[in-house]
Enzyme design. Structure first.
Site, PDB file in Angstrom:
ATOM      1  N   ASP A  23       0.857  -1.187   0.000  1.00  0.00           N
ATOM      2  CA  ASP A  23       0.000   0.000   0.000  1.00  0.00           C
ATOM      3  C   ASP A  23       0.897   1.243   0.000  1.00  0.00           C
ATOM      4  O   ASP A  23       2.068   1.173   0.377  1.00  0.00           O
ATOM      5  CB  ASP A  23      -0.889  -0.027   1.244  1.00  0.00           C
ATOM      6  CG  ASP A  23      -1.699   1.244   1.404  1.00  0.00           C
ATOM      7  OD1 ASP A  23      -2.389   1.637   0.449  1.00  0.00           O
ATOM      8  OD2 ASP A  23      -1.617   1.862   2.477  1.00  0.00           O
ATOM      9  N   ASP A  26      -1.407  -0.724   6.222  1.00  0.00           N
ATOM     10  CA  ASP A  26      -1.561  -0.223   7.593  1.00  0.00           C
ATOM     11  C   ASP A  26      -2.959   0.290   7.917  1.00  0.00           C
ATOM     12  O   ASP A  26      -3.242   0.615   9.065  1.00  0.00           O
ATOM     13  CB  ASP A  26      -0.549   0.906   7.857  1.00  0.00           C
ATOM     14  CG  ASP A  26      -0.938   2.190   7.133  1.00  0.00           C
ATOM     15  OD1 ASP A  26      -1.465   2.102   6.006  1.00  0.00           O
ATOM     16  OD2 ASP A  26      -0.722   3.281   7.698  1.00  0.00           O
ATOM     17  N   ASP A  68      -7.100  -1.564   4.018  1.00  0.00           N
ATOM     18  CA  ASP A  68      -6.213  -2.642   3.559  1.00  0.00           C
ATOM     19  C   ASP A  68      -6.605  -4.006   4.121  1.00  0.00           C
ATOM     20  O   ASP A  68      -6.016  -5.023   3.734  1.00  0.00           O
ATOM     21  CB  ASP A  68      -4.765  -2.344   3.968  1.00  0.00           C
ATOM     22  CG  ASP A  68      -4.237  -1.068   3.337  1.00  0.00           C
ATOM     23  OD1 ASP A  68      -4.559  -0.811   2.172  1.00  0.00           O
ATOM     24  OD2 ASP A  68      -3.510  -0.320   4.026  1.00  0.00           O
TER      25      ASP A  68
END
Length: 341
Positions: free
Chosen positions: A33, A231, A235
């Site tokens: 990410d 995080d 996600d």
């Protein structure tokens, strides 16, 4: 496995279970990410464009943003508070995954999120508003917009610095044979700039949480093992879908809850260490299994008296017991080498 868990903990790498240790070392592709993982996760509001009365819209924008856990929303709340805006209270707050949030104030519905939220909710945009959004996106800003049901009110242009450790970590991952792919909900210009700064060759932008999970499923269909590092709450679906989920310690509790591995720090180098430790662990497990099997293949016939017809002597049980203990000692000693890895 026990030694590996202990060694990982000393390096800020927390394995939730044994499967996380074993699977991490088999990773072919690492999906990362952007916000809070490759970047610092401390975004700063650089520009504000108002299409309404700032004295009215800024407290509203700050009030709705503070209900979100996204780093961009935190930057907006901080910005307006520093300017003296007093956040107002909202009711019926609702999260819109991958797009933003919505809430009600004085019987009026408001929205805060990325430009895609405006489009999906059918909120009308004037030509000058569309032009401004395109211009800010071309400058590689992340955008957070604020609107009522009837019209656009504020556009915030936000920047987030790439971590100094990201580019070297990406290089290190490639050096151990890991393919790195960045997936983000941000728009193309921001994704491209981040990819260039970190040396990532493959990336996908404008993805929803479900889109990230679908992209991971597509990679898995090619027979590759996928690890996902993220995080945020957005996600969690992708972390759960991946063969190995890796949560950054600075992220949300939700991401840590579904991940097999949690990195207590924020450096991607710890992911390199986790994969390397897993590979060493798997190698030692195979060594232990081989030598234990080989040792027993040799010594069991001896203990059974296969050479009795030559020596007319049986193996002393005390010697056999010592030999069995030596087998266990050798396995444990070999495993303890991980402590110095």
């Amino acid at each position: 496995l026990i030694v590996a868990i202990g060694r990982g903990a000393t390096r800020g790498i927390l394995f939730r279970d044994a499967s996380g240790i074993e699977l991490a070392g088999k990773t072919d592709v690492l999906v990362i990410d952007k916000t809070g993982t490759l970047t610092t996760g401390n975004p700063v509001v650089e520009k504000i464009a108002d299409f309404g009365n700032p004295d009215e819209t800024h407290p509203l924008f700050a009030g709705l943003s503070r209900l979100s856990q996204h780093p961009l929303s935190a930057a907006i709340t901080s910005k307006f508070r520093n300017q003296g805006a007093d956040p107002v209270n909202f009711v019926d707050f609702k999260d819109i995954p991958g797009k933003g949030i919505t809430g009600w104030h004085n019987e009026q519905q408001y929205f805060s999120g990325n430009p895609g939220l405006i489009e999906s909710e059918g909120i009308p945009l004037k030509e000058n508003e569309k032009a401004l959004i395109r211009e800010l996106e071309s400058e590689s800003y992340s955008l957070n917009v604020f609107a009522s049901r009837e019209r656009l009110l504020v556009v915030a242009a936000i920047s987030d610095q790439v971590r100094e450790s990201s580019a070297p970590a990406v290089t290190a991952l490639r050096s151990i044979g890991i393919e790195v792919v960045m997936m983000t909900g941000d728009h193309e210009a921001v994704a491209k700039k981040t990819a260039l700064l970190t040396g990532i060759e493959q990336y996908k932008s404008g993805l929803s949480p479900e889109g990230k999970a679908d992209s991971i499923r597509q990679i898995q269909s090619e027979g590759k093992k996928v690890a996902m590092a993220g995080d945020g709450i957005n996600d969690t679906i992708a972390l759960a879908r991946a063969d190995v989920g890796i949560a950054m310690g600075s992220g949300s509790d939700a991401s840590m809850a579904v991940a097999a591995i949690t990195i207590t720090g924020s450096s991607l180098h710890q992911i390199v260490e986790a994969i390397t430790l897993s590979r060493k662990t798997n190698k030692i497990i195979r060594q232990n299994l081989f030598w234990a099997f080989f040792y027993n293949v040799l010594t069991l016939p001896l203990a059974a008296g296969v050479f009795f017809f030559l020596t007319h002597q049986m193996l002393d049980p005390m010697i056999a017991s010592a030999a069995m203990a030596l087998s266990s000692v050798s396995v444990v000693s070999n495993s303890l080498r991980l402590r110095k890895s």
